[in-house]
Design a protein around this motif. Structure first.
Motif, PDB file in Angstrom:
ATOM      1  N   LEU A   1      18.752 -17.563  40.924  1.00 15.33           N
ATOM      2  CA  LEU A   1      17.855 -17.527  39.776  1.00 15.33           C
ATOM      3  C   LEU A   1      17.499 -18.949  39.350  1.00 15.33           C
ATOM      4  O   LEU A   1      18.381 -19.825  39.302  1.00 15.33           O
ATOM      5  N   GLU A   2      16.222 -19.173  39.066  1.00 11.84           N
ATOM      6  CA  GLU A   2      15.741 -20.464  38.599  1.00 11.84           C
ATOM      7  C   GLU A   2      15.304 -20.332  37.143  1.00 11.84           C
ATOM      8  O   GLU A   2      14.693 -19.329  36.766  1.00 11.84           O
ATOM      9  N   PHE A   3      15.596 -21.359  36.361  1.00  7.30           N
ATOM     10  CA  PHE A   3      15.253 -21.315  34.944  1.00  7.30           C
ATOM     11  C   PHE A   3      14.571 -22.622  34.546  1.00  7.30           C
ATOM     12  O   PHE A   3      14.736 -23.671  35.183  1.00  7.30           O
TER      13      PHE A   3
ATOM     14  N   GLY B   1      14.239 -24.469  30.837  1.00  3.42           N
ATOM     15  CA  GLY B   1      14.569 -24.385  29.414  1.00  3.42           C
ATOM     16  C   GLY B   1      15.381 -23.144  29.132  1.00  3.42           C
ATOM     17  O   GLY B   1      16.488 -22.973  29.644  1.00  3.42           O
ATOM     18  N   ASP B   2      14.823 -22.251  28.326  1.00  4.26           N
ATOM     19  CA  ASP B   2      15.541 -21.024  27.964  1.00  4.26           C
ATOM     20  C   ASP B   2      14.902 -19.778  28.570  1.00  4.26           C
ATOM     21  O   ASP B   2      15.107 -18.671  28.102  1.00  4.26           O
ATOM     22  N   ARG B   3      14.123 -19.982  29.659  1.00  2.00           N
ATOM     23  CA  ARG B   3      13.424 -18.857  30.274  1.00  2.00           C
ATOM     24  C   ARG B   3      13.731 -18.788  31.763  1.00  2.00           C
ATOM     25  O   ARG B   3      13.865 -19.816  32.437  1.00  2.00           O
ATOM     26  N   ILE B   4      13.795 -17.552  32.294  1.00  2.00           N
ATOM     27  CA  ILE B   4      13.979 -17.341  33.728  1.00  2.00           C
ATOM     28  C   ILE B   4      12.601 -17.363  34.389  1.00  2.00           C
ATOM     29  O   ILE B   4      11.696 -16.628  33.993  1.00  2.00           O
ATOM     30  N   ILE B   5      12.460 -18.196  35.417  1.00  3.30           N
ATOM     31  CA  ILE B   5      11.173 -18.379  36.085  1.00  3.30           C
ATOM     32  C   ILE B   5      11.111 -17.623  37.404  1.00  3.30           C
ATOM     33  O   ILE B   5      10.072 -17.072  37.781  1.00  3.30           O
ATOM     34  N   PHE B   6      12.224 -17.571  38.114  1.00  2.00           N
ATOM     35  CA  PHE B   6      12.211 -16.994  39.467  1.00  2.00           C
ATOM     36  C   PHE B   6      13.549 -16.327  39.741  1.00  2.00           C
ATOM     37  O   PHE B   6      14.596 -16.778  39.263  1.00  2.00           O
ATOM     38  N   ALA B   7      13.527 -15.247  40.514  1.00  2.00           N
ATOM     39  CA  ALA B   7      14.753 -14.551  40.916  1.00  2.00           C
ATOM     40  C   ALA B   7      14.605 -14.066  42.348  1.00  2.00           C
ATOM     41  O   ALA B   7      13.525 -13.619  42.755  1.00  2.00           O
ATOM     42  N   ASN B   8      15.697 -14.171  43.098  1.00  2.00           N
ATOM     43  CA  ASN B   8      15.662 -13.749  44.494  1.00  2.00           C
ATOM     44  C   ASN B   8      17.057 -13.315  44.903  1.00  2.00           C
ATOM     45  O   ASN B   8      18.044 -13.665  44.272  1.00  2.00           O
ATOM     46  N   VAL B   9      17.131 -12.526  45.979  1.00  2.00           N
ATOM     47  CA  VAL B   9      18.412 -12.086  46.520  1.00  2.00           C
ATOM     48  C   VAL B   9      18.442 -12.434  47.999  1.00  2.00           C
ATOM     49  O   VAL B   9      17.410 -12.357  48.680  1.00  2.00           O
ATOM     50  N   SER B  10      19.605 -12.825  48.488  1.00  2.00           N
ATOM     51  CA  SER B  10      19.716 -13.290  49.867  1.00  2.00           C
ATOM     52  C   SER B  10      21.008 -12.775  50.493  1.00  2.00           C
ATOM     53  O   SER B  10      22.013 -12.562  49.805  1.00  2.00           O
TER      54      SER B  10
ATOM     55  N   ASP C   1      36.324  12.943  60.391  1.00  2.00           N
ATOM     56  CA  ASP C   1      37.283  13.195  59.310  1.00  2.00           C
ATOM     57  C   ASP C   1      37.830  11.910  58.696  1.00  2.00           C
ATOM     58  O   ASP C   1      38.821  11.932  57.954  1.00  2.00           O
ATOM     59  N   GLU C   2      37.214  10.793  58.990  1.00  2.00           N
ATOM     60  CA  GLU C   2      37.715   9.503  58.545  1.00  2.00           C
ATOM     61  C   GLU C   2      36.895   8.995  57.357  1.00  2.00           C
ATOM     62  O   GLU C   2      35.684   9.226  57.271  1.00  2.00           O
ATOM     63  N   PHE C   3      37.544   8.308  56.447  1.00  2.00           N
ATOM     64  CA  PHE C   3      36.878   7.675  55.305  1.00  2.00           C
ATOM     65  C   PHE C   3      36.744   6.174  55.571  1.00  2.00           C
ATOM     66  O   PHE C   3      37.589   5.569  56.237  1.00  2.00           O
ATOM     67  N   LEU C   4      35.663   5.619  55.015  1.00  2.00           N
ATOM     68  CA  LEU C   4      35.397   4.194  55.196  1.00  2.00           C
ATOM     69  C   LEU C   4      35.580   3.478  53.869  1.00  2.00           C
ATOM     70  O   LEU C   4      34.927   3.812  52.873  1.00  2.00           O
ATOM     71  N   GLY C   5      36.478   2.514  53.837  1.00  2.00           N
ATOM     72  CA  GLY C   5      36.708   1.732  52.625  1.00  2.00           C
ATOM     73  C   GLY C   5      35.796   0.517  52.565  1.00  2.00           C
ATOM     74  O   GLY C   5      35.690  -0.239  53.541  1.00  2.00           O
ATOM     75  N   LEU C   6      35.115   0.331  51.441  1.00  2.00           N
ATOM     76  CA  LEU C   6      34.192  -0.789  51.265  1.00  2.00           C
ATOM     77  C   LEU C   6      34.486  -1.500  49.949  1.00  2.00           C
ATOM     78  O   LEU C   6      34.887  -0.867  48.960  1.00  2.00           O
ATOM     79  N   THR C   7      34.282  -2.801  49.951  1.00  2.00           N
ATOM     80  CA  THR C   7      34.365  -3.604  48.733  1.00  2.00           C
ATOM     81  C   THR C   7      33.042  -4.347  48.579  1.00  2.00           C
ATOM     82  O   THR C   7      32.708  -5.204  49.407  1.00  2.00           O
ATOM     83  N   HIS C   8      32.312  -4.024  47.537  1.00  2.00           N
ATOM     84  CA  HIS C   8      31.026  -4.676  47.278  1.00  2.00           C
ATOM     85  C   HIS C   8      31.255  -5.879  46.370  1.00  2.00           C
ATOM     86  O   HIS C   8      31.951  -5.780  45.347  1.00  2.00           O
ATOM     87  N   THR C   9      30.658  -7.002  46.748  1.00  2.00           N
ATOM     88  CA  THR C   9      30.788  -8.227  45.972  1.00  2.00           C
ATOM     89  C   THR C   9      29.407  -8.853  45.770  1.00  2.00           C
ATOM     90  O   THR C   9      28.430  -8.469  46.418  1.00  2.00           O
ATOM     91  N   TYR C  10      29.365  -9.849  44.889  1.00  2.00           N
ATOM     92  CA  TYR C  10      28.104 -10.551  44.645  1.00  2.00           C
ATOM     93  C   TYR C  10      28.389 -11.949  44.109  1.00  2.00           C
ATOM     94  O   TYR C  10      29.470 -12.228  43.575  1.00  2.00           O
ATOM     95  N   SER C  11      27.401 -12.804  44.293  1.00  2.00           N
ATOM     96  CA  SER C  11      27.454 -14.173  43.772  1.00  2.00           C
ATOM     97  C   SER C  11      26.167 -14.459  43.024  1.00  2.00           C
ATOM     98  O   SER C  11      25.112 -13.888  43.337  1.00  2.00           O
ATOM     99  N   VAL C  12      26.233 -15.344  42.041  1.00  2.00           N
ATOM    100  CA  VAL C  12      25.068 -15.726  41.243  1.00  2.00           C
ATOM    101  C   VAL C  12      24.997 -17.242  41.202  1.00  2.00           C
ATOM    102  O   VAL C  12      25.989 -17.907  40.875  1.00  2.00           O
ATOM    103  N   ARG C  13      23.832 -17.784  41.558  1.00  2.00           N
ATOM    104  CA  ARG C  13      23.623 -19.229  41.523  1.00  2.00           C
ATOM    105  C   ARG C  13      22.396 -19.534  40.685  1.00  2.00           C
ATOM    106  O   ARG C  13      21.321 -18.990  40.914  1.00  2.00           O
ATOM    107  N   TRP C  14      22.575 -20.425  39.691  1.00  2.00           N
ATOM    108  CA  TRP C  14      21.479 -20.844  38.819  1.00  2.00           C
ATOM    109  C   TRP C  14      21.048 -22.251  39.195  1.00  2.00           C
ATOM    110  O   TRP C  14      21.876 -23.101  39.538  1.00  2.00           O
TER     111      TRP C  14
END
Length: 607
Positions: free
Chosen positions: A168-170, A172-181, A196-209
């Motif tokens: 995310l790009e800002f 002053g006090d406003r967000i100008i641009f947002a993207n996901v990669s 008959d098998e289950f799949l275990g998943l862990t979802h994560t995320y990062s945020v960079r300003w």
């Protein structure tokens, strides 16, 4: 109960509210609603929709996939334009704070059954993308990763993106641009799971300003070359010049030929009138030929005059509607990256221009001797609304049966129906009343005889089919190149911003239609065939048929669309588009022919 007897009072009472509601629905993500934040303020990320990349109108709610989901789903209130665009925004589990970076935070842990894994595999194989919204900025990415490699041995790998990097790009006090990669992320494999098998998943995320010097979102968007969808279309000068040369040659040819032929015809007919002025009128009729001999029949009113007037009224309405949409686009009133504002404006303008269809239809109907003006108003208001309702019902039912977000909610359906009942239909009636009361008698330069003249046999090249082929193909050829870019925008992922060029091409289309109509009408009258009323509508109106044929070609050869949902919507609304062009160009063709016929017979000397 007395209010029910006065629909006008309902319109006066509800019209300001409905117009305010519709005008307020033009807000689109990335244009308005910019929020001012302080450091550490929460920034809400809404999940919106998913769907196949190559099927723009086939979208589903994000939470229909087996993904991280809150226990209680809270939806965001949406505008009419957003609902029509298939948006269904809901709050997510992502926790984002203004100017606070996050490194690989856990979103949720999941245990997926084999059925849920298969659902994800199918979505990834169909190139599903997701859309999130941050501060009215849409961000998009693919659900997973698919790799096809080799022929022998053949490998087919499918992986799910379980980590998302938000940038995310800002300013002053406003967000100008947002993207996901997912550039530096390894997908989680979905292959090799037993039933008959289950799949275990862990979802994560990062945020960079990061801070940017760009102050406005529009500047940041235009400077960005890494968008998820294709870049905005550039001006295609070669195609435009080609269309202009074709149009100028065509219009010049028709104008020169017709003026020379008409000048010779008028001189010859007027000379014959002077030399035979001492004889009887019957002797004159027996020695004459061509379009003058049918001067007592050319203004004979056609059959099905009520239907003809309804076509002219609705065609005039769509001419005003199309012109209004293009002018609003030229004034910068629409966000080019989303179509919700255009949808809202089209609904508003359609409701307001209903008075035009009522006025034109009723005015001309009374001029040509129509008596059942109430039936004419009902026919006028139903000529487009009924086919549209039937088509929409089929398309919406298919979307609803497949769980697509393109299926309109009941509240939106009631709103649109209310707009038509309280605005569109009353304005049609009001326009019809004004048109009927202001109608003067039909001013025909020639007197019409009671007994119709026998029409001689016509050669094959003057048949209705040939006229429709020529009259439809030439206007279509003038817009065929631009038509591709419009289809690529409406039914693809392109972004159309060339509204000035679109206005120019629209003017070219109407000019070519008028010129071709005049030429074909002259050739028809020169063969002593006075049945030009309906022929003039059908000849150039057949351009709509060529546009529908082009849509079939576009679907088969120029797009990657597939599936029942997208196919039904594409062909349903393409058929309606061809019908609208038939109404518009048929109206232009008719009034051009009527003006031309009045001109040549007014300048003809007759007893």
């Amino acid at each position: 109960m007395t209010v029910l007897g006065h629909p006008g009072s309902w319109s006066c009472r509800w019209l300001p509210l409905l117009l305010l509601l519709l005008l307020g629905t033009g807000r689109d993500p990335g244009v308005e609603g910019v929020t001012h934040y302080k450091a550490g303020d929460p920034v809400i990320l809404y999940v919106n929709k998913v769907g196949p990349y190559h099927n723009p109108q086939e979208t589903y709610h994000y939470y229909q996939l087996p993904v991280c989901c809150p226990e209680k789903i809270r939806h965001k209130s949406l505008s009419l334009g957003e609902v029509l665009d298939g948006d269904r925004m809901a709050e997510s589990l992502y926790e984002i704070r203004f100017r606070e970076n996050v490194e690989k935070r856990i979103l949720c842990h999941m245990q997926l059954s084999s059925a849920q894994v298969e659902q994800l595999r199918q979505a990834i194989e169909e190139l599903y993308y997701f859309e999130f919204v941050v501060d009215d900025l849409p961000i998009r990415g693919f659900v997973g990763y698919m790799e096809e490699s080799g022929f022998l041995p053949h490998s087919h790998k499918i992986g799910l993106w379980t980590h998302l990097d938000f940038h995310l790009e800002f300013h002053g006090d406003r967000i100008i641009f947002a993207n996901v990669s997912v550039r530096d992320v390894k997908p989680h494999s979905l292959d090799g799971l037993r039933p008959d098998e289950f799949l275990g998943l862990t979802h994560t995320y990062s945020v960079r300003w990061s801070e940017t010097s760009v102050e406005r979102r529009s500047d940041r968007r235009h400077s960005d070359d890494g968008g998820f969808f294709p870049r905005t279309l550039e001006i295609h000068w070669l195609s435009i010049i080609n269309s202009m040369v074709l149009v100028f040659l065509l219009v010049g040819f028709v104008a020169v030929i017709l003026m020379r032929v008409l000048r010779n015809d008028l001189a010859r007919y007027n000379l014959d009138e002077e030399t035979t002025s001492g004889g009887s009128g019957d002797d004159f009729d027996q020695g004459d030929n061509g379009w003058k001999i049918i001067h007592t029949d050319v203004f004979r009113f056609p059959p099905y005059r009520g239907l003809l007037c309804a076509v002219l009224g609705v065609g005039a309405q769509f001419l005003a509607l199309g012109t209004g949409i293009i002018v609003m686009a030229l004034l910068g009133m629409f966000n080019v990256h989303r179509h919700g504002a255009i949808n809202s404006a089209a609904i508003l303008l359609y409701a307001l221009t209903c008075c035009i269809s009522g006025y034109v239809s009723s005015h001309f109907y009374r001029q040509i001797g129509g008596e059942r003006w109430v039936w004419n108003i009902i026919l006028t208001t139903s000529l487009f609304s009924v086919p549209f309702f039937l088509t929409w019902s089929v398309v919406n039912s298919v979307h609803w049966a497949n769980g697509s977000t393109q299926a309109l909610p009941a509240t939106t359906i009631l709103l649109l129906l209310t707009v038509w009942l309280l605005v569109g239909f009353p304005l049609t009636v009001i326009g019809g009343i004004f048109g009927k009361n202001n109608a003067s008698p039909f001013d025909a330069p020639c007197r019409t005889k009671n007994i119709a003249r026998e029409i001689p046999p016509q050669p094959w090249y003057k048949s209705s089919l040939v006229h429709m082929t020529v009259g439809g193909f030439l206007p279509f050829s003038a817009i065929s190149v631009e038509l591709y870019y419009i289809f690529a925008t409406v039914w693809g992922r392109e972004q159309y911003t060339l509204y000035g060029i679109l206005f120019f091409v629209f003017a070219i289309l109407l000019s070519v239609g008028a010129c071709i109509s005049i030429a074909l009408t002259y050739f028809q009258l020169s063969g002593e065939d006075y049945r030009w009323w309906w022929r003039s509508v059908l000849s150039v109106g057949s351009t709509g048929l060529f546009i529908f044929f082009y849509s079939v070609f576009y679907y088969a050869r120029r797009s990657n669309m597939s599936g029942v949902v997208q196919t039904v919507e594409f062909f349903g609304y393409s058929l309606l588009t061809g019908y609208v062009f038939f109404l518009m160009l048929g109206t232009i063709s008719f009034f051009s022919s009527l003006k031309f016929i009045r001109y040549i017979y007014v300048n003809l000397k007759m007893d």
